[in-house]
Design a protein around this motif. Structure first.
Motif, short mmCIF file in Angstrom:
data_model
loop_
_atom_site.label_atom_id
_atom_site.label_comp_id
_atom_site.label_asym_id
_atom_site.label_seq_id
_atom_site.Cartn_x
_atom_site.Cartn_y
_atom_site.Cartn_z
N THR A 114 0.85 -1.19 0.00
CA THR A 114 0.00 0.00 0.00
C THR A 114 0.88 1.24 0.00
OG1 THR A 114 -1.76 -1.15 1.21
CG2 THR A 114 -1.82 1.26 1.20
N ILE A 115 0.84 1.99 -1.08
CA ILE A 115 1.62 3.22 -1.19
C ILE A 115 0.82 4.34 -0.52
CG2 ILE A 115 2.77 4.79 -2.75
CD1 ILE A 115 3.81 1.90 -2.80
N GLU A 116 1.43 4.92 0.48
CA GLU A 116 0.74 5.96 1.24
C GLU A 116 0.59 7.24 0.43
OE1 GLU A 116 -0.66 5.50 4.08
OE2 GLU A 116 0.12 3.49 4.47
N LEU B 220 4.28 8.59 -9.67
CA LEU B 220 3.90 7.44 -8.86
C LEU B 220 2.68 7.77 -8.01
CD1 LEU B 220 7.46 6.25 -7.81
CD2 LEU B 220 6.18 5.81 -9.92
N GLN B 221 1.70 6.87 -8.04
CA GLN B 221 0.41 7.11 -7.41
C GLN B 221 0.25 6.32 -6.11
OE1 GLN B 221 -1.84 9.35 -8.73
NE2 GLN B 221 -0.16 9.78 -10.18
N PRO B 222 -0.49 6.85 -5.16
CA PRO B 222 -0.76 6.11 -3.92
C PRO B 222 -1.82 5.03 -4.14
CG PRO B 222 -1.94 8.17 -3.89
CD PRO B 222 -1.11 8.19 -5.15
N GLY B 223 -1.95 4.16 -3.17
CA GLY B 223 -2.99 3.13 -3.24
C GLY B 223 -2.42 1.74 -3.08
N GLU B 224 -3.30 0.76 -3.11
CA GLU B 224 -2.90 -0.64 -2.97
C GLU B 224 -2.53 -1.20 -4.33
OE1 GLU B 224 -5.54 -4.41 -2.26
OE2 GLU B 224 -5.21 -3.44 -0.32
N ILE B 225 -1.42 -1.89 -4.40
CA ILE B 225 -0.95 -2.44 -5.68
C ILE B 225 -0.30 -3.80 -5.43
CG2 ILE B 225 1.28 -1.24 -5.49
CD1 ILE B 225 1.26 -1.01 -8.55
N ARG C 150 5.21 -8.31 -8.29
CA ARG C 150 5.95 -9.56 -8.10
C ARG C 150 7.44 -9.29 -8.28
NH1 ARG C 150 2.94 -13.94 -11.86
NH2 ARG C 150 4.19 -15.38 -10.62
N SER C 151 8.24 -9.97 -7.48
CA SER C 151 9.68 -9.83 -7.64
C SER C 151 10.09 -10.39 -9.00
CB SER C 151 10.41 -10.57 -6.52
OG SER C 151 10.10 -11.95 -6.56
N GLY C 152 11.07 -9.75 -9.62
CA GLY C 152 11.52 -10.18 -10.93
C GLY C 152 10.90 -9.40 -12.07
N MET C 153 9.92 -8.55 -11.76
CA MET C 153 9.34 -7.69 -12.79
C MET C 153 10.38 -6.66 -13.24
SD MET C 153 5.53 -6.95 -11.24
CE MET C 153 5.09 -5.85 -12.62
N ILE D 258 7.10 -2.15 -13.36
CA ILE D 258 6.76 -1.70 -12.02
C ILE D 258 6.36 -0.23 -12.05
CG2 ILE D 258 7.66 -1.29 -9.70
CD1 ILE D 258 9.46 -3.72 -10.07
N LEU D 259 7.16 0.58 -12.72
CA LEU D 259 6.87 2.01 -12.79
C LEU D 259 5.57 2.29 -13.53
CD1 LEU D 259 10.45 3.40 -13.48
CD2 LEU D 259 9.09 3.73 -11.41
N GLN D 260 5.29 1.47 -14.54
CA GLN D 260 4.05 1.66 -15.28
C GLN D 260 2.84 1.40 -14.39
OE1 GLN D 260 3.65 -0.87 -18.71
NE2 GLN D 260 1.74 0.07 -19.38
N GLN D 261 2.91 0.34 -13.59
CA GLN D 261 1.79 0.04 -12.69
C GLN D 261 1.68 1.06 -11.57
OE1 GLN D 261 0.89 -3.92 -11.49
NE2 GLN D 261 2.03 -4.87 -13.16
N LEU D 262 2.83 1.50 -11.08
CA LEU D 262 2.81 2.50 -10.01
C LEU D 262 2.30 3.85 -10.51
CD1 LEU D 262 6.20 1.76 -8.20
CD2 LEU D 262 3.91 1.49 -7.24
#
Length: 422
Positions: A80-82, A119-124, A127-130, A135-139
């Motif tokens: 969860t990104i605050e 980078l946006q807050p929220g629950e995301i 997976r390790s190895g991405m 990762i940045l795209q999803q964040l």
């Protein structure tokens, strides 16, 4: 006169060459290999090449970290990104969660890519190895930020007290929480009427519908520190407790089957007795001894205990108003309206008064922790064998505050009570 011819004389043999003269030498010196100096330049070249290979290997590892694992990815991890978290904090959080290996590398890559400010807050869920790009795209995607509330529920809290704490933290009403936890009809937070089905839990299906039981959930709302989503459903709140209980009890059920002649014949029996141990002891160092006293009372052939009464002051006989008694002065009494009525219904006393009934009461009187449950299943064998039946704790204002005194006979117990300052 003719000259006399003589026979030819053989030619004189040549004298052998004189033996060459050699200096004295040592055989061992001749066989010893000559020492050669290893070129310093070659050593430097080897070390340099090793450093180049190591550096290249490290660069390759970092490159693979940024580009992503070529094989299978790791397990899913939800973070969860605050609100207001910056790239540095997010990189630290991802490294701690095991999603990225190098915090500094991800932080630098986010800055270099120009996405550090997106980078946006929220629950995301990641997976390790991405790859860092993934990762940045999803964040960077807009997500709904779900605020959480962390609440600690102490061991020995009653179901009513737990429900009240849920309400105090603004998660739901106490009455709806209890109704949901008991499998009764309740109103969900969205206003819909609902009835939760907890039959997917093994322990839930084994809770007996015995007469006089006050709350089905009592004893099963496992005390722990939990983090709840503010916008979650009441059913999910209850399942948070039940999931933890199922996890804790999963390794203890075999002990019940191993002691068929014991007073504990089911998980419900273990929870009920553990709730009394939690109230009467509350210290892991004393739990097993208190459990032994209770086991002796319930199982002994001693004529004094022929009725096999638990006789716990936690339910329902009290010696003073300060006693923590489930029926008289706990949140349960107020919730049920017994305080206003001035008396506890007779049918409740018939099911929970451990000074009047034989065996265990109809239900638990609190929600015990793991140590108390384990003690209920594993009483102190020495105290079982030696026949201890009584215990008392030192008065907080006396000479032995909090100290435990155990006795085998009623007379010894009376002496201990006086010593304890009561």
């Amino acid at each position: 006169m003719a000259k006399r011819r003589t026979a030819a004389q053989p030619a004189p043999e040549p004298e052998p060459d004189p033996e060459p003269e050699y200096e004295d030498y040592d055989d061992e010196e001749e066989e010893r290999p000559r020492r050669r100096r290893f070129p310093i330049a070659l050593i430097i070249i080897v070390v340099f090449l090793a450093l180049v290979v190591a550096a290249g290997w490290q660069v390759l590892q970092l490159y693979n970290e940024v580009g992503g694992r070529t094989g299978s990815l790791g397990d899913e991890v939800t973070v969860t990104i605050e609100e207001g978290a910056n790239a540095n904090q997010i990189a630290r959080q991802l490294a701690k969660a095991g999603i990225v290996e190098h915090e500094w590398l991800f932080r630098a890559y986010a800055q270099y890519s120009g996405k550090a400010g997106d980078l946006q807050p929220g629950e995301i869920t990641l997976r390790s190895g991405m790859s860092y790009n993934d990762i940045l795209q999803q964040l960077s995607q807009q997500r709904v930020f779900r605020k959480t509330v962390t609440v600690t529920f102490p061991e020995g809290y009653t179901a009513v007290a737990i429900a009240q704490l849920m309400e105090e933290n603004g998660l739901c009403t106490a009455s709806d929480f209890l109704a949901c936890a008991n499998g009764d009809a309740y109103t969900e937070k969205d206003g819909s009427e609902a009835v939760a089905d907890f039959s997917d839990y093994d322990f839930w299906n084994q809770i007996p519908d015995n007469e006089g039981r006050l709350l089905r959930c009592e004893g099963y709302l496992f005390p722990e520190t939990y983090e709840f989503f503010e916008d979650d459903t009441i059913e999910n709140y209850v399942r948070t407790f039940y999931n933890q209980f199922q996890k804790v009890i999963s390794g203890l059920t075999d002990q019940i089957d191993a002691n068929p002649d014991d007073c504990i014949n089911s998980i419900d029996d273990a929870v009920i007795l553990a709730s009394f141990i939690q109230e009467e002891a509350g210290l892991e160092s004393e739990d097993y001894k208190v459990s032994a006293c209770f086991h002796n009372r319930l199982e002994s052939d001693d004529p004094q205990w022929a009725d096999h009464r638990l006789e716990s002051n936690a339910s329902s006989y009290i010696t003073n108003d300060a006693d923590n008694n489930y029926l008289w002065n706990s949140p349960m009494a107020e919730y049920m309206g017994w305080v206003e009525a001035g008396a506890i219904p007779e049918e409740v006393l018939a099911a929970y008064d451990t000074y009047r009934i034989s065996g265990l009461p109809a239900g638990a009187i609190s929600n015990p922790g793991k140590a108390a449950i384990e003690a209920a299943l594993n009483p102190d064998q020495e105290y079982i064998d030696e026949g201890y039946y009584f215990f008392v704790t030192g008065n907080p204002n006396g000479d032995y505050p909090g100290e435990y005194f155990y006795a085998k006979t009623a007379d010894e117990h009376v002496a201990n009570v006086a010593k304890a300052g009561w």
